[in-house]
Design a protein around this motif. Structure first.
Motif, mmCIF file in Angstrom:
data_model
loop_
_atom_site.group_PDB
_atom_site.id
_atom_site.type_symbol
_atom_site.label_atom_id
_atom_site.label_comp_id
_atom_site.label_asym_id
_atom_site.label_seq_id
_atom_site.Cartn_x
_atom_site.Cartn_y
_atom_site.Cartn_z
ATOM 1 N N PHE A 1 -22.051 8.430 -10.269
ATOM 2 C CA PHE A 1 -21.913 7.700 -11.488
ATOM 3 C C PHE A 1 -20.391 8.230 -11.936
ATOM 4 C CE2 PHE A 1 -21.367 8.302 -16.178
ATOM 5 C CZ PHE A 1 -21.667 6.796 -16.567
ATOM 6 N N ALA A 2 -20.137 9.347 -11.495
ATOM 7 C CA ALA A 2 -18.733 9.885 -12.021
ATOM 8 C C ALA A 2 -17.408 8.934 -10.992
ATOM 9 C CB ALA A 2 -18.307 11.328 -11.782
ATOM 10 N N VAL A 3 -17.875 8.902 -9.617
ATOM 11 C CA VAL A 3 -16.717 8.231 -8.779
ATOM 12 C C VAL A 3 -16.645 6.863 -9.102
ATOM 13 C CG1 VAL A 3 -16.440 7.608 -6.262
ATOM 14 C CG2 VAL A 3 -17.143 10.091 -7.123
ATOM 15 N N LEU A 4 -18.061 6.149 -9.313
ATOM 16 C CA LEU A 4 -17.742 4.707 -9.525
ATOM 17 C C LEU A 4 -17.070 4.389 -10.822
ATOM 18 C CD1 LEU A 4 -21.163 3.585 -7.973
ATOM 19 C CD2 LEU A 4 -18.814 2.724 -7.486
ATOM 20 N N THR A 5 -17.257 5.319 -11.902
ATOM 21 C CA THR A 5 -16.845 5.116 -13.378
ATOM 22 C C THR A 5 -15.047 5.328 -12.833
ATOM 23 O OG1 THR A 5 -18.648 5.770 -14.358
ATOM 24 C CG2 THR A 5 -16.561 5.924 -15.733
ATOM 25 N N PHE A 6 -14.858 6.391 -12.303
ATOM 26 C CA PHE A 6 -13.291 6.579 -11.920
ATOM 27 C C PHE A 6 -12.810 5.323 -11.224
ATOM 28 C CE2 PHE A 6 -10.427 7.872 -8.619
ATOM 29 C CZ PHE A 6 -9.257 8.266 -9.582
ATOM 30 N N THR A 7 -13.368 5.014 -10.277
ATOM 31 C CA THR A 7 -12.881 3.685 -9.580
ATOM 32 C C THR A 7 -12.833 2.459 -10.668
ATOM 33 O OG1 THR A 7 -14.001 4.588 -7.611
ATOM 34 C CG2 THR A 7 -13.333 2.057 -7.602
ATOM 35 N N GLY A 8 -13.697 2.317 -11.359
ATOM 36 C CA GLY A 8 -13.479 0.928 -12.514
ATOM 37 C C GLY A 8 -12.205 1.337 -13.571
ATOM 38 N N ILE A 9 -12.060 2.587 -13.947
ATOM 39 C CA ILE A 9 -10.834 2.791 -14.519
ATOM 40 C C ILE A 9 -9.411 2.636 -13.818
ATOM 41 C CG2 ILE A 9 -9.734 4.740 -15.900
ATOM 42 C CD1 ILE A 9 -12.348 5.537 -16.709
ATOM 43 N N ALA A 10 -9.549 3.101 -12.476
ATOM 44 C CA ALA A 10 -8.215 3.174 -11.777
ATOM 45 C C ALA A 10 -8.065 1.621 -11.453
ATOM 46 C CB ALA A 10 -8.662 3.979 -10.601
ATOM 47 N N ARG B 1 -18.685 -14.060 -17.890
ATOM 48 C CA ARG B 1 -18.572 -14.350 -19.324
ATOM 49 C C ARG B 1 -18.542 -13.117 -20.178
ATOM 50 N NH1 ARG B 1 -21.965 -18.921 -21.673
ATOM 51 N NH2 ARG B 1 -21.347 -19.634 -19.660
ATOM 52 N N ALA B 2 -19.884 -12.342 -19.956
ATOM 53 C CA ALA B 2 -19.921 -11.031 -20.828
ATOM 54 C C ALA B 2 -18.938 -10.129 -20.755
ATOM 55 C CB ALA B 2 -21.205 -10.581 -20.537
ATOM 56 N N PHE B 3 -18.650 -9.875 -19.392
ATOM 57 C CA PHE B 3 -17.491 -9.076 -19.256
ATOM 58 C C PHE B 3 -16.206 -9.212 -19.888
ATOM 59 C CE2 PHE B 3 -20.218 -6.938 -15.793
ATOM 60 C CZ PHE B 3 -20.043 -5.631 -16.166
ATOM 61 N N HIS B 4 -15.828 -10.622 -19.327
ATOM 62 C CA HIS B 4 -14.523 -11.121 -19.816
ATOM 63 C C HIS B 4 -14.345 -11.359 -21.270
ATOM 64 C CE1 HIS B 4 -12.313 -11.248 -15.821
ATOM 65 N NE2 HIS B 4 -13.788 -11.007 -15.443
ATOM 66 N N ALA B 5 -15.441 -11.218 -22.139
ATOM 67 C CA ALA B 5 -15.134 -11.170 -23.491
ATOM 68 C C ALA B 5 -14.524 -10.267 -24.020
ATOM 69 C CB ALA B 5 -16.523 -11.229 -24.028
ATOM 70 N N LEU C 1 -8.754 -3.334 -18.463
ATOM 71 C CA LEU C 1 -8.999 -1.903 -18.311
ATOM 72 C C LEU C 1 -10.433 -1.752 -19.031
ATOM 73 C CD1 LEU C 1 -8.369 1.039 -17.813
ATOM 74 C CD2 LEU C 1 -7.018 1.142 -19.921
ATOM 75 N N LEU C 2 -10.802 -2.551 -19.896
ATOM 76 C CA LEU C 2 -11.979 -2.220 -20.855
ATOM 77 C C LEU C 2 -13.081 -2.859 -19.843
ATOM 78 C CD1 LEU C 2 -10.828 -3.496 -24.355
ATOM 79 C CD2 LEU C 2 -11.433 -1.095 -23.474
ATOM 80 N N PHE C 3 -13.045 -4.203 -19.351
ATOM 81 C CA PHE C 3 -14.090 -4.701 -18.630
ATOM 82 C C PHE C 3 -14.326 -4.173 -17.139
ATOM 83 C CE2 PHE C 3 -10.871 -8.382 -18.545
ATOM 84 C CZ PHE C 3 -10.973 -8.396 -16.802
#
Length: 464
Positions: free
Chosen positions: A92-101, A283-287, A292-294
């Motif tokens: 969970f931590a690595v994938l969350t960090f990857t999404g933020i990066a 569509r839900a993500f890009h709303a 950085l958010l989605f």
């Protein structure tokens, strides 16, 4: 997929002098374009070979850097911290960090890492060179961080852009559209470790080349580029190797035809579930509008899915396919069902949330899992044929290319005896997918999302 390649190739027009008002009409036997002479083919083979080698080297370099980063994230770092790398919390931590990066790179780096991969197919038009560093960084982050996407779409875009830029500086004689077609072919050859896949893809649209000559004249240069790319890949230690431990299928059996068709059609239908959810999730993500958010939210969801499905549901799926095939009996039907659901959800989330990557390699993994499940539910069906049918169905649904689906299915199980059966089984599977939407966000889909004329971080909405 062939339609996407046409977008690159069709601008490549070989000009033919047109007769004036008083000129006689050409003879009916005259071909629609100039003949490719032996001399011209030989001269054009030189840039084709160079493009093939450079495309394979760029893919190898990207994979090497991503592999080093993956080793640090999933082996060295958790070991130094005394944490198990397959711990749900670490996943969970690595994938969350990857999404933020990835979100930070898409937001802040010039070029914003190029177009959203959800809106692109395997082919690509050249991108400005300033876009390529950011695109390469986000692809390496995604590959290393365990995101359920492959490198194929971004590396094709990178290689096409580099090839067009490099060859344009050396010679103006080679049309940019032909350079792009050769780079696509070379990269496909490098990705799969053989020029056969590129040849099959280009066979579907080779008639659009506005040049005379036979089919093999038109395929000659793409095959040169793909062959150079695949040979270079093997010399560098890569390749799309066969991974099946199964016995050869052998002589076709009529009842296997029915069972194999059931597996392929069910696998294709399963893939279509994700395809129809794709625009809704996108569509839900890009709303949220801000990358950085989605993308960070996508990393969080991928982390949660990875914690549920375990390490085998992470990454692009090629090594994980080998893990499934190494010991099929270790995965009962219930576990295979969970793997399928988690991986499909991870693919849809990753492709929707702004990560850059391709969808074919995760589709192959889904096909392997679907085939093993089909073989477990239909014990009379040989596993080699069951797995090949599962791959055929899912890849057919997601890539929408029968040649690629047939090639990958045969290559992965390493059993040419399944090919006659697959050539028939592909027909009902194609009927399942042919009128369905593709796994692609179209301009109409983007219009329904009603994006602002210009997004908050300065990137035009058309290239999100």
């Amino acid at each position: 997929m062939s339609r996407a390649i046409l977008a690159v190739v069709t601008p490549c027009r070989y000009r033919v002098p047109m007769p004036g008002p008083s000129a006689p009409s050409p003879a009916p036997a005259t071909p629609p374009g100039p003949q490719l002479t032996v001399r011209r083919l030989m001269l054009l083979s030189i840039p084709a070979i160079l493009i093939g080698v450079l495309s394979a080297v760029s893919l190898w370099g990207l994979n090497q850097i991503a592999g080093q980063l993956e080793d640090g994230l999933w082996t060295s770092l958790p070991k130094s911290l005394g944490i198990a790398s397959d711990s749900p919390w670490w996943i969970f931590a690595v994938l969350t960090f990857t999404g933020i990066a990835v979100g930070l790179v898409v937001w802040l780096v010039p070029g914003h890492a190029g177009p959203d991969s959800a809106t692109t197919e395997l082919a690509a038009t050249p991108l400005p060179l300033s876009v390529l560093p950011g695109l390469a960084v986000v692809v390496m982050l995604s590959l290393a961080g365990g995101v359920s996407l492959g490198p194929e779409n971004p590396i094709v875009a990178i290689n096409v852009s580099l090839a067009v830029a490099i060859v344009a500086r050396i010679s103006k004689a080679v049309p940019p559209a032909l350079i792009g077609a050769l780079a696509i072919s070379a990269t496909i050859g490098a990705l799969f470790g053989t020029p056969v896949a590129a040849a099959l893809v280009f066979t579907g649209m080779v008639g659009e080349f506005k040049m005379g000559g036979s089919l093999w004249d038109k395929l000659f240069l793409p095959l040169v580029a793909a062959g150079a790319g695949s040979v270079t890949t093997y010399l560098l230690g890569g390749g799309f190797g066969a991974q099946s431990p199964f016995d050869q299928y052998g002589a076709p059996q009529p009842f296997d035809l029915l069972q194999g068709a059931l597996v392929a059609c069910a696998a294709a239908a399963f893939g279509l579930v994700g395809i129809y959810l794709f625009p809704l999730v996108h569509r839900a993500f890009h709303a949220l509008r801000h990358p950085l958010l989605f993308t960070a939210l996508g990393g969080i969801l991928l982390g949660a899915l990875g914690a549920i499905g375990g390490p085998i549901t992470l990454f692009k799926g090629l090594d994980q396919s080998a893990q499934l095939l190494a010991d099929p009996s270790a995965y009962p039907p219930g576990q295979l069902s969970v793997i399928l659901l988690v991986k499909l959800a991870a693919l849809v989330v990753a492709a929707s949330a702004g990560f850059r990557g391709g969808r074919i390699f995760p589709a192959v993994f889904l096909g392997v899992a679907a085939g093993l499940l089909g073989g477990a539910l239909l014990p009379g069906l040989p596993l080699s044929l069951a797995v090949a049918c599962g791959i055929l169905g899912v890849v057919l649904a997601i890539a929408r290319d029968g040649w690629v689906a047939l090639f990958v299915a045969v290559a992965l199980v390493d059993d040419i005896t399944v090919l006659p059966m697959l050539c028939i089984i592909v027909l009902p599977a194609w009927l399942v997918v042919t009128r369905a939407r593709e796994m692609l966000i179209t301009p109409d889909d983007l219009a329904r999302e009603r994006p602002p004329a210009r997004l908050p971080w300065g990137q035009p909405a058309s290239v999100r």
